[in-house]
Design a protein around this motif. Structure first.
Motif, PDB file in Angstrom:
ATOM      1  N   SER A  41       0.831  -1.220   0.000  1.00 39.53           N
ATOM      2  CA  SER A  41       0.000   0.000   0.000  1.00 39.53           C
ATOM      3  C   SER A  41       0.857   1.259   0.000  1.00 39.53           C
ATOM      4  O   SER A  41       0.369   2.339   0.313  1.00 39.53           O
ATOM      5  CB  SER A  41      -0.905   0.018   1.246  1.00 39.53           C
ATOM      6  N   MET A  42       2.151   1.123  -0.300  1.00 38.50           N
ATOM      7  CA  MET A  42       3.054   2.264  -0.175  1.00 38.50           C
ATOM      8  C   MET A  42       2.632   3.447  -1.031  1.00 38.50           C
ATOM      9  O   MET A  42       2.962   4.591  -0.745  1.00 38.50           O
ATOM     10  CB  MET A  42       4.487   1.841  -0.526  1.00 38.50           C
ATOM     11  N   GLN A  43       1.858   3.179  -2.115  1.00 33.38           N
ATOM     12  CA  GLN A  43       1.466   4.276  -2.984  1.00 33.38           C
ATOM     13  C   GLN A  43       0.617   5.310  -2.256  1.00 33.38           C
ATOM     14  O   GLN A  43       0.602   6.483  -2.635  1.00 33.38           O
ATOM     15  CB  GLN A  43       0.703   3.744  -4.219  1.00 33.38           C
ATOM     16  N   VAL A  70      -2.004  -1.571   6.652  1.00 38.46           N
ATOM     17  CA  VAL A  70      -1.283  -0.978   5.535  1.00 38.46           C
ATOM     18  C   VAL A  70      -0.125  -1.911   5.214  1.00 38.46           C
ATOM     19  O   VAL A  70       0.558  -2.409   6.116  1.00 38.46           O
ATOM     20  CB  VAL A  70      -0.745   0.432   5.889  1.00 38.46           C
ATOM     21  N   TRP A  71       0.097  -2.154   3.948  1.00 38.61           N
ATOM     22  CA  TRP A  71       1.191  -3.025   3.515  1.00 38.61           C
ATOM     23  C   TRP A  71       2.370  -2.180   3.065  1.00 38.61           C
ATOM     24  O   TRP A  71       2.253  -1.359   2.160  1.00 38.61           O
ATOM     25  CB  TRP A  71       0.746  -3.932   2.376  1.00 38.61           C
ATOM     26  N   ILE A  72       3.512  -2.337   3.723  1.00 39.79           N
ATOM     27  CA  ILE A  72       4.747  -1.676   3.311  1.00 39.79           C
ATOM     28  C   ILE A  72       5.570  -2.744   2.596  1.00 39.79           C
ATOM     29  O   ILE A  72       6.285  -3.523   3.222  1.00 39.79           O
ATOM     30  CB  ILE A  72       5.525  -1.106   4.509  1.00 39.79           C
ATOM     31  N   ARG A  75       5.455  -6.309   4.029  1.00 37.46           N
ATOM     32  CA  ARG A  75       5.364  -6.229   5.490  1.00 37.46           C
ATOM     33  C   ARG A  75       3.977  -5.734   5.886  1.00 37.46           C
ATOM     34  O   ARG A  75       3.528  -4.674   5.452  1.00 37.46           O
ATOM     35  CB  ARG A  75       6.427  -5.288   6.041  1.00 37.46           C
ATOM     36  N   LEU A  76       3.303  -6.510   6.724  1.00 37.31           N
ATOM     37  CA  LEU A  76       1.972  -6.143   7.193  1.00 37.31           C
ATOM     38  C   LEU A  76       2.084  -5.252   8.423  1.00 37.31           C
ATOM     39  O   LEU A  76       2.748  -5.605   9.403  1.00 37.31           O
ATOM     40  CB  LEU A  76       1.171  -7.403   7.534  1.00 37.31           C
ATOM     41  N   SER A  77       1.436  -4.084   8.369  1.00 39.45           N
ATOM     42  CA  SER A  77       1.406  -3.163   9.502  1.00 39.45           C
ATOM     43  C   SER A  77      -0.042  -2.887   9.877  1.00 39.45           C
ATOM     44  O   SER A  77      -0.852  -2.505   9.021  1.00 39.45           O
ATOM     45  CB  SER A  77       2.101  -1.838   9.150  1.00 39.45           C
ATOM     46  N   LEU A  78      -0.353  -3.082  11.155  1.00 42.37           N
ATOM     47  CA  LEU A  78      -1.684  -2.773  11.665  1.00 42.37           C
ATOM     48  C   LEU A  78      -1.660  -1.429  12.365  1.00 42.37           C
ATOM     49  O   LEU A  78      -0.684  -1.093  13.047  1.00 42.37           O
ATOM     50  CB  LEU A  78      -2.147  -3.850  12.647  1.00 42.37           C
TER      51      LEU A  78
END
Length: 497
Positions: A41-43, A70-72, A75-78
């Protein structure tokens, strides 16, 4: 050509993470921005200015709810702003590993209390607890009072009723306080603008901030190729050389004086004024004394955590008092009733304990402007969040500043109302995890009592000397591990006399 590149990237991802791991992460059904292959989701973060990040996270919170992902890359970030899942993570004795963003601090802080984990963290927490014994904290009051007195004198030329950026003044005062209480050594930051140590702390703070702003510098490989890496090494050497010299000198003094360890000593802190360093020099882990390196890591950690966060808390509390003259006058009345109107009267530990209304003001300021607005963990095992199994290696981000301004947790949350924290009034929040400026659970801030005493001492000194007459515009907030006003923080003030 393009497909060959895609296949290579895919192979790298499969080698690094494994097929099962990737499938496990992507099977987590938590809402969030649309993710793209490989970049995640970095965009959604592209072209975001530092001052836009908090508002952007807030907008995602409104759109996707109090738990979103959000996906970096892969890497999954909550991101969480609900008390139920916050309690799950913060109360855990196992989920105590800091997230990857803290790695920027490793060259300076090493494996100190802030960055250590697992059994090493538990050991450090145990040996550091005596450093915050009330008898030792009581001895620091003289340092708080003296250094805040210097701050009041340094502000005198600016007391013209015109707006002035107070942030640099408060920063130097906090640095003086934390250095003297941590190492028992004065660096005279407020009076010696040429101090190498002060300059090094200032420059390193700037370089660390740059790694948040310049996204490409988050890669160690790319950062190591930049001139900033060489500058960082240079200033860290200044900081480490300074603390090492102080540690070795103080260790020699203790050996010559035949000082005894603190364990089981009922007179802890009652003989000679002890700095944080003295406690470390007399502490042991599994029967052995700490090495100079281990002590240096803890002293540097205390320096980092102690001067930055208290600067933020003091500055924003002054801003709120300048905006609310009626509350400011209630604070002044309480202070003068306890200490009197003589500006030369030193404050005492008992005085600060009696400042109940000022404490309510500080707590409300920390609600609106928590110095650490987002805290983060990295899961080291599968964890159940919102009824869903989340795989290990997931980053969990807890939006403290969003929770503190959540209307379902605090009525009229944007209003500055110290009475929320009146002990005679039933607290609004339904969960102890709704208000957590010092974090919560086993990894809460070990120095929160120290911080509250320092805040009370410094704020009471400024309010005794000056009436805050005007506040500047709402500062643009940026997040660099801590909350910062992008362009400083302006207030106007005049002498009380």
């Amino acid at each position: 050509m393009v497909w060959g590149f895609v296949i290579v990237i895919l192979l790298v991802l499969l080698i690094n993470y494994g097929i099962k791991d990737l499938i496990s992460k992507h099977s987590v059904k938590i809402p969030g921005p649309r993710k793209l292959p490989f970049i995640g989701s970095m965009q959604v973060f592209n072209n975001r200015k530092p001052e836009d990040v908090l508002n952007f996270v807030y907008s995602l919170n409104l759109r996707y709810g109090k738990l979103f992902c959000v996906w970096i890359g892969t890497r999954l970030s909550l991101f969480c702003t609900n008390t139920r899942d916050s309690e799950t993570v913060l109360s855990s004795q196992k989920l105590i590993r800091k997230s990857e963003l803290y790695k920027f601090l490793v060259p300076w802080l090493g494996n100190g209390l802030l960055l250590s984990t697992d059994q090493k963290w538990f050991n450090k927490r145990k040996i550091l607890t005596p450093a915050f014994h009330f008898k030792i904290l009581e001895q620091f009051i003289e340092v708080f009072d003296r250094q805040s007195g210097i701050l009041a004198r340094k502000l005198a030329p600016e007391a013209t009723g015109k707006l002035v950026n107070i942030y640099p003044y408060v920063t130097l005062a906090a640095l003086d306080i934390i250095c003297e209480t941590a190492m028992g050594t004065a660096i005279n930051a407020q009076t010696d603008s040429e101090s190498k140590y002060v300059k090094a702390v200032t420059e390193l703070s700037y370089l660390l901030a740059g790694r948040f702003v310049k996204v490409w510098q988050r890669s160690d490989f790319l950062f190591n190729l930049s001139p900033d890496r060489r500058r960082q090494d240079k200033v860290i050497k200044v900081l480490h050389d300074f603390t090492t010299r102080i540690i070795q000198s103080r260790r020699q003094e203790l050996l010559e004086s035949g000082a005894q360890g603190l364990a089981g000593d009922e007179s802890i802190g009652s003989k000679k004024k002890m700095a944080f360093l003295d406690v470390l020099l007399q502490a042991t882990i599994e029967g052995r004394p700490l090495t100079d390196k281990e002590i240096q890591e803890e002293v540097d950690t205390f320096m980092f955590e102690g001067h930055d966060t208290t600067t933020i808390a003091i500055a924003f509390t002054l801003l709120l008092l300048a905006r609310n003259p009626d509350i400011q006058e209630k604070v002044y009345k309480e202070i003068t009733e306890i200490i009197g109107t003589d500006l030369n009267t030193p404050v005492t530990y008992r005085n600060l304990q009696d400042m109940k209304y000022l404490e309510m003001v500080i707590k409300e300021s920390l609600r609106l402007y928590p110095p650490v607005p987002i805290i983060a963990r990295k899961f080291t095992e599968k964890t159940t969040i919102d009824g869903k199994t989340v795989p290990e290696d997931t980053n969990f981000n807890l939006g403290i500043i969003l929770m503190h301004r959540d209307p379902t947790l605090f009525e009229d949350p944007e209003r500055f109302d110290p009475e929320r924290f009146n002990p005679e009034r039933t607290m609004e929040q339904s969960s102890p995890y709704a208000y957590i400026p010092f974090s919560a659970g086993p990894r809460n801030c070990i120095g929160q009592k120290f911080a509250m005493l320092e805040l009370k001492s410094t704020l009471s000194k400024v309010i005794r000397h000056y009436r805050l007459t005007e506040a500047g515009p709402e500062p643009k907030l940026i997040m660099q591990l801590t909350l910062k006003p992008k362009d400083g923080l302006e207030i106007a003030f005049v002498p009380r006399t």
